[in-house]
Design an enzyme around this catalytic site. Structure first.
Site, short mmCIF file in Angstrom:
data_model
loop_
_atom_site.label_atom_id
_atom_site.label_comp_id
_atom_site.label_asym_id
_atom_site.label_seq_id
_atom_site.Cartn_x
_atom_site.Cartn_y
_atom_site.Cartn_z
N LYS A 183 23.41 12.65 -32.65
CA LYS A 183 22.78 12.23 -31.40
C LYS A 183 22.94 10.72 -31.22
O LYS A 183 22.16 9.93 -31.72
CB LYS A 183 21.29 12.58 -31.37
N GLU A 257 17.58 4.55 -42.33
CA GLU A 257 18.34 3.29 -42.45
C GLU A 257 17.83 2.40 -41.33
O GLU A 257 18.15 2.63 -40.16
CB GLU A 257 19.84 3.53 -42.22
N CYS A 291 22.45 -4.83 -38.37
CA CYS A 291 21.25 -4.60 -39.16
C CYS A 291 21.15 -5.56 -40.34
O CYS A 291 20.07 -5.98 -40.71
CB CYS A 291 21.20 -3.16 -39.64
N GLU A 392 12.53 -8.85 -36.79
CA GLU A 392 13.94 -8.67 -36.43
C GLU A 392 14.09 -8.95 -34.93
O GLU A 392 13.46 -8.27 -34.11
CB GLU A 392 14.37 -7.24 -36.74
P1 NAD Z 1 16.37 2.52 -31.86
O1 NAD Z 1 15.39 2.70 -32.94
O2 NAD Z 1 15.88 2.13 -30.52
O3 NAD Z 1 17.22 3.85 -31.63
C1 NAD Z 1 17.92 4.48 -32.70
C2 NAD Z 1 18.20 5.92 -32.32
O4 NAD Z 1 16.97 6.63 -32.23
C3 NAD Z 1 18.88 6.10 -30.96
O5 NAD Z 1 19.79 7.17 -31.03
C4 NAD Z 1 17.71 6.45 -30.05
O6 NAD Z 1 18.11 7.17 -28.89
C5 NAD Z 1 16.91 7.32 -30.99
N1 NAD Z 1 15.49 7.48 -30.63
C6 NAD Z 1 14.73 6.70 -29.84
N2 NAD Z 1 13.46 7.18 -29.80
C7 NAD Z 1 13.44 8.29 -30.57
C8 NAD Z 1 12.44 9.22 -30.92
N3 NAD Z 1 11.19 9.12 -30.45
N4 NAD Z 1 12.76 10.24 -31.74
C9 NAD Z 1 14.02 10.34 -32.24
N5 NAD Z 1 15.03 9.50 -31.94
C10 NAD Z 1 14.73 8.47 -31.11
O7 NAD Z 1 17.41 1.45 -32.41
P2 NAD Z 1 18.64 0.81 -31.64
O8 NAD Z 1 18.15 -0.23 -30.71
O9 NAD Z 1 19.56 1.85 -31.14
O10 NAD Z 1 19.39 0.12 -32.89
C11 NAD Z 1 18.97 -1.09 -33.42
C12 NAD Z 1 18.15 -0.90 -34.68
O11 NAD Z 1 18.88 -0.13 -35.62
C13 NAD Z 1 17.90 -2.23 -35.35
O12 NAD Z 1 16.60 -2.24 -35.85
C14 NAD Z 1 18.92 -2.24 -36.48
O13 NAD Z 1 18.60 -3.10 -37.54
C15 NAD Z 1 18.93 -0.80 -36.89
N6 NAD Z 1 20.15 -0.45 -37.61
C16 NAD Z 1 20.07 -0.18 -38.95
C17 NAD Z 1 21.23 0.12 -39.66
C18 NAD Z 1 21.19 0.39 -41.15
O14 NAD Z 1 22.16 0.91 -41.67
N7 NAD Z 1 20.13 0.04 -41.86
C19 NAD Z 1 22.46 0.16 -39.01
C20 NAD Z 1 22.50 -0.11 -37.65
C21 NAD Z 1 21.34 -0.40 -36.96
#
Ligand code: NAD
Length: 488
Positions: A183, A257, A291, A392
């Site tokens: 997703k 993650e 991240c 962050e």
């Molecule tokens: P986000 O948390 O907004 O979204 C991540 C995913 O979750 C998306 O696919 C989103 O559509 C989905 N989502 C949103 N609400 C949800 C819910 N209620 N239930 C299930 N899924 C839901 O994050 P983002 O803005 O897309 O990405 C940035 C974040 O991701 C930053 O905090 C970054 O550090 C982190 N990140 C971590 C890693 C890692 O490997 N540790 C890698 C990349 C990004």
């Protein structure tokens, strides 16, 4: 020069991929995708609702028997073919990455190789997964484990680097014998859909890889679906709380993650020019939206002014702008909302005196005014307890602060709720080990950082998550041992 229009003709027709079927209608509706460098729409995104997630999860379940019945060497070869196809289509995948998130082409061009390396590395484990004999003494018995796949795995991925995430997650999840429902978010659906097509072309049976772009509703439908045996979530700590709340209702296992606020610890004995150059990438790489970007720069007081001067001088020279210009190193942030959020954080930091703003902090105008551009931003003398230094920001904002002794550096480095990565700069061998062991961080990189390695475990501690991708740990993330006891 005005920002060039990207090759939008590469964008696939709005669809979801379920098995070999391309669904052209979906209950989540449609949304426009916006090119971050111009603020202009590029195309429509079809969004999965619970009905399509249900279809995908059931299709993935049906495919589990087919995938597991395929001999390991054939599954391995299919994953290797997928890696080959990622490279054969590198140009298109890199262009789609630039369209999705505005990543400069010179950086986007590096992502297919990394994704392919992850797929190949994990394909190598595929025919080596077994189990172990368990000592049953003093019983007369043979006890052993079988490392089995979970079954259907939901992969919820963020927008920042979908291609690499596909390599990092599809690789081990499929190598472990699972089928997946991916997703991606509405901001970045194109690359994941294209990789799903390539998986079919590689001979991975239909239903093993399903791709359903969607928002929170689709994510929650996936976590709560009875056919989904595990979810691997990559995203922010804030969303993870909601993910865990939904998972708790259904007792769905979840790997996390999450985000970071990774520190650089620059000791006076380090190669200071190199350290400043690496620290600079905390703001520049992915426009600070990675991240593991090192966004908190901690510098030994005796060399503090020197390092600040080098860091800011270099950042002033960074080419920011049109992602399609081959010279550009830093593009826009992903969306208008992200731009506003980052600028608001900067404004609060200025108002509360959380640090002294010495560079950037503003939206860029001129030819870049239509896009979501913020220049490299640096706050020096940052208050380590402030929101600026603790949270962050996920934008091109660095904080810099001095420390006087090794213990203080470690304490400051560990003072946030995150623990994803840490960058240590020192030429003292004992200190390098000492500090690496002491830091509460999933990864520590000393005197350089290779990016993510397919062979190394990557993941966080504290509120940066609990899952691991990379290495055998990444494969284990998608396996669970079954115990078999045979009385002799
Ligand atoms: P986000 O948390 O907004 O979204 C991540 C995913 O979750 C998306 O696919 C989103 O559509 C989905 N989502 C949103 N609400 C949800 C819910 N209620 N239930 C299930 N899924 C839901 O994050 P983002 O803005 O897309 O990405 C940035 C974040 O991701 C930053 O905090 C970054 O550090 C982190 N990140 C971590 C890693 C890692 O490997 N540790 C890698 C990349 C990004």
């Amino acid at each position: 020069m005005p920002v060039a229009t990207p090759p939008v003709e590469l964008i696939p027709e709005p669809h979801l991929l379920v098995g070999e079927e391309r669904l052209r209608e979906a209950s989540g509706g449609r949304t426009a995708h916006i090119y971050p460098a111009t603020g202009q729409p590029t195309g429509d995104v079809l969004l999965a609702g619970p009905a399509e997630v249900d279809l995908a999860a059931r299709r993935a379940r049906k495919a589990t028997a087919v995938w597991r019945a395929m001999p390991p060497h054939e599954r391995r070869d299919a994953l290797l073919r997928l890696a080959d196809l990622v490279l054969a289509n590198a140009e298109e995948l890199a262009a789609l990455t630039t369209i999705e998130i505005g990543l400069p082409r010179q950086l986007a061009d590096q992502t297919p190789r990394l994704a392919a390396d992850f797929l190949r590395y994990n394909a190598g484990w595929l025919d080596k997964i077994g189990g172990e004999v368990v000592p049953a003494w003093p019983l007369r018995a043979l006890d052993y484990t079988l490392d089995e796949p979970y079954g259907v795995v939901g992969l919820i991925v963020p927008w920042n680097g979908v291609l690499v995430a596909m390599g990092q997650l599809l690789g081990p999840a499929l190598a472990a014998g699972n089928t997946v429902v991916v997703k991606p978010p509405p901001l970045a659906p194109f690359v994941a859909l294209r990789v799903g097509e390539l998986a079919l072309a590689a001979g991975i049976p239909p239903g093993v890889v399903n791709v359903v772009p969607g928002d929170a509703a689709a994510g929650e439908a996936l976590i709560s679906h009875p056919e989904v045996d595990k979810v691997h979530f990559t995203g922010s700590a804030a969303t993870a709380r909601r993910v865990l709340a939904v998972a708790a209702e259904h007792l769905t296992p979840v790997g996390l993650e999450l985000g970071g606020k990774s520190p650089h610890l620059i000791f006076a004995d380090a190669d200071l020019r190199f350290a400043a150059r690496l620290a600079m990438t905390g703001a520049v790489a992915l426009s600070g939206q990675g991240c593991a970007n090192g966004t908190r720069v901690l510098v030994e007081a005796s060399v503090y002014d020197d390092v600040v001067a080098t860091l800011t001088a270099r950042l002033r020279r960074i080419p920011v702008g049109d992602p399609l210009d081959p010279k550009t190193m830093m593009g826009p942030v992903v969306s208008e909302a992200a731009c506003q959020r980052i600028l608001d954080t900067v404004a609060r930091a200025r108002d509360t005196g959380a640090g002294k703003l010495v560079l950037g902090g503003e939206r860029l105008g001129g030819d870049l005014a239509g896009g979501f551009f913020i220049g490299p931003t640096v706050f020096v003398d940052a208050d380590p307890t402030s929101e600026l230094a603790q949270e962050e920001i996920f934008g091109p904002v660095l904080t810099v602060a001095p420390f006087r002794a090794e213990d203080e550096a470690i304490e400051l480095a560990d003072s946030t709720r995150y623990g994803l990565g840490a960058y240590v700069h020192t030429n003292d061998l004992r200190r390098a080990h000492r500090v690496s062991h002491a830091l509460r961080s999933g990864s520590v990189w000393v005197n350089g950082a290779p990016g993510v390695l397919p062979s190394a475990p990557f993941g966080g501690v504290k509120q940066s998550g609990s899952g691991r991708i990379g290495g055998i740990s990444g494969v284990r993330e998608f396996l669970r041992p079954k115990n078999v006891w045979i009385s002799l």
